[in-house]
Design a protein around this motif. Structure first.
Motif: not given
Length: 245
Positions: A58-66, A117-123, A204-207, A212-215
Motif C-alpha cells: 500500500y505504501g508503494a501504491w498509495f504513498g506512505p502513511v506516518s 488510506w481510504w477514510y475521508r468520504a462521508d460514511t 495506482r497513479t489515480l489512487a 495526496e489531494r485528500e479527495v
C-alpha cells in the motif's frame, strides 16, 4: 499493559481484558502493536509478517502513511472488523482458522489496513463507497500480489455474481438492505473494471493522487480521473455509477 492512539478520531474505542497481551514490533519506521488475549506466538508472528507485507504494498501504491499502528484482536462475537486512524480492530482472529484460511485473513487484514488510506468520504451517505469499495479493491489487489492472479479473479467473479441486480452506486440508500452488497461487491467490481481500462499503473497513479489531494467525494474522484485519463474515461465511469450493472 496500556496502549493508546496518538491520532484523533471521532469516537473512543476501549479494549480491556485481564489477560491482554501486547506484542510490539516495528514495520518500517513505525512502531506496531498487536493486542490480543489468546493468539499463539506463531500466529502473532504470521500476522505481523502479513501486516508488514500489505503495508509495504500500500505504501508503494498509495504513498506512505506516518505514525505508529495498533491492531486489536477482538474477542467479540458480533460486529466484525473496523478501522480508525492508526488502529484496526478485528474480530475472529484465531490460531487454527488463521492458518487454515490464510487467504481469507489476508483479505480481511488488507481491507481494514486500507482504511489508513481510504477514510475521508462521508460514511453516512452513498459517498461511503469511496471508503469501502476502494478498501475492498485494495485488499483484492494485495491478494493478487501475495497469492496470485487466479485467486484475485475467483473472488472478483464471486463479487460480480453477488452484485447482479443491485441498485446503481450513485445515490444508493446507505441504510438499505443492499448497501453492503453495493459497497463490498458492486463498488470493487466497478473499480476493477476501471483498472482494466486504464491499467494497473494508471489505477495506482489515480489512487495515489486521490490520497495526496485528500479527495472525499465522487466528484473529486471524477475530476482527478479526467485530469489523468481524459474525458472519455470520466464519462464512462459516470455512466456506470449512474446506471449500475
Amino acid at each position: 499493559r496500556v496502549f493508546r492512539s496518538t491520532r484523533p478520531t471521532n469516537d473512543m474505542v476501549v479494549a480491556a481484558a485481564p489477560d491482554l497481551r501486547i506484542h510490539e514490533s516495528r514495520i518500517g519506521d513505525s512502531a506496531f502493536r498487536l493486542a490480543a488475549t489468546k493468539l499463539s506466538p506463531a500466529t502473532v508472528d504470521s500476522i505481523i509478517a502479513d501486516v508488514s507485507r500489505i503495508q509495504a504494498l500500500y505504501g508503494a501504491w498509495f504513498g506512505p502513511v506516518s505514525g505508529d499502528m495498533l491492531l486489536v484482536a477482538s474477542d467479540r462475537d458480533e460486529g466484525g472488523g473496523y478501522a480508525r486512524m492508526g488502529g484496526a480492530f478485528l474480530a475472529g482472529l484465531e490460531d487454527d482458522a488463521y492458518h487454515a484460511r490464510h487467504t481469507d485473513y489476508l483479505r480481511y487484514l488488507g481491507h481494514e489496513l486500507a482504511h489508513l488510506w481510504w477514510y475521508r468520504a462521508d460514511t453516512s451517505s452513498w459517498e461511503d463507497w469511496l471508503n469501502e469499495s476502494m478498501a475492498e479493491l485494495s485488499a483484492l489487489m494485495a491478494v493478487r500480489e501475495l497469492v496470485g492472479p487466479a485467486e484475485f479473479g475467483r473472488r472478483l467473479v464471486a463479487k460480480r455474481e453477488a452484485a447482479t441486480g443491485t441498485a446503481p452506486i450513485r445515490g444508493f440508500d446507505r441504510s438499505g438492505d443492499d448497501a453492503r452488497t453495493i459497497l463490498y461487491s458492486s463498488g470493487p467490481v466497478l473499480l476493477a473494471e476501471l483498472e482494466a481500462r486504464i491499467g494497473r499503473d494508471g489505477l495506482r497513479t489515480l489512487a495515489r493522487r486521490l490520497v495526496e489531494r485528500e479527495v472525499a467525494t465522487t466528484a473529486g474522484l471524477l475530476d482527478t480521473l479526467e485530469e489523468l485519463e481524459g474525458a472519455g474515461v470520466r464519462q464512462w465511469l459516470q455512466a456506470r455509477l449512474r446506471d449500475g450493472n
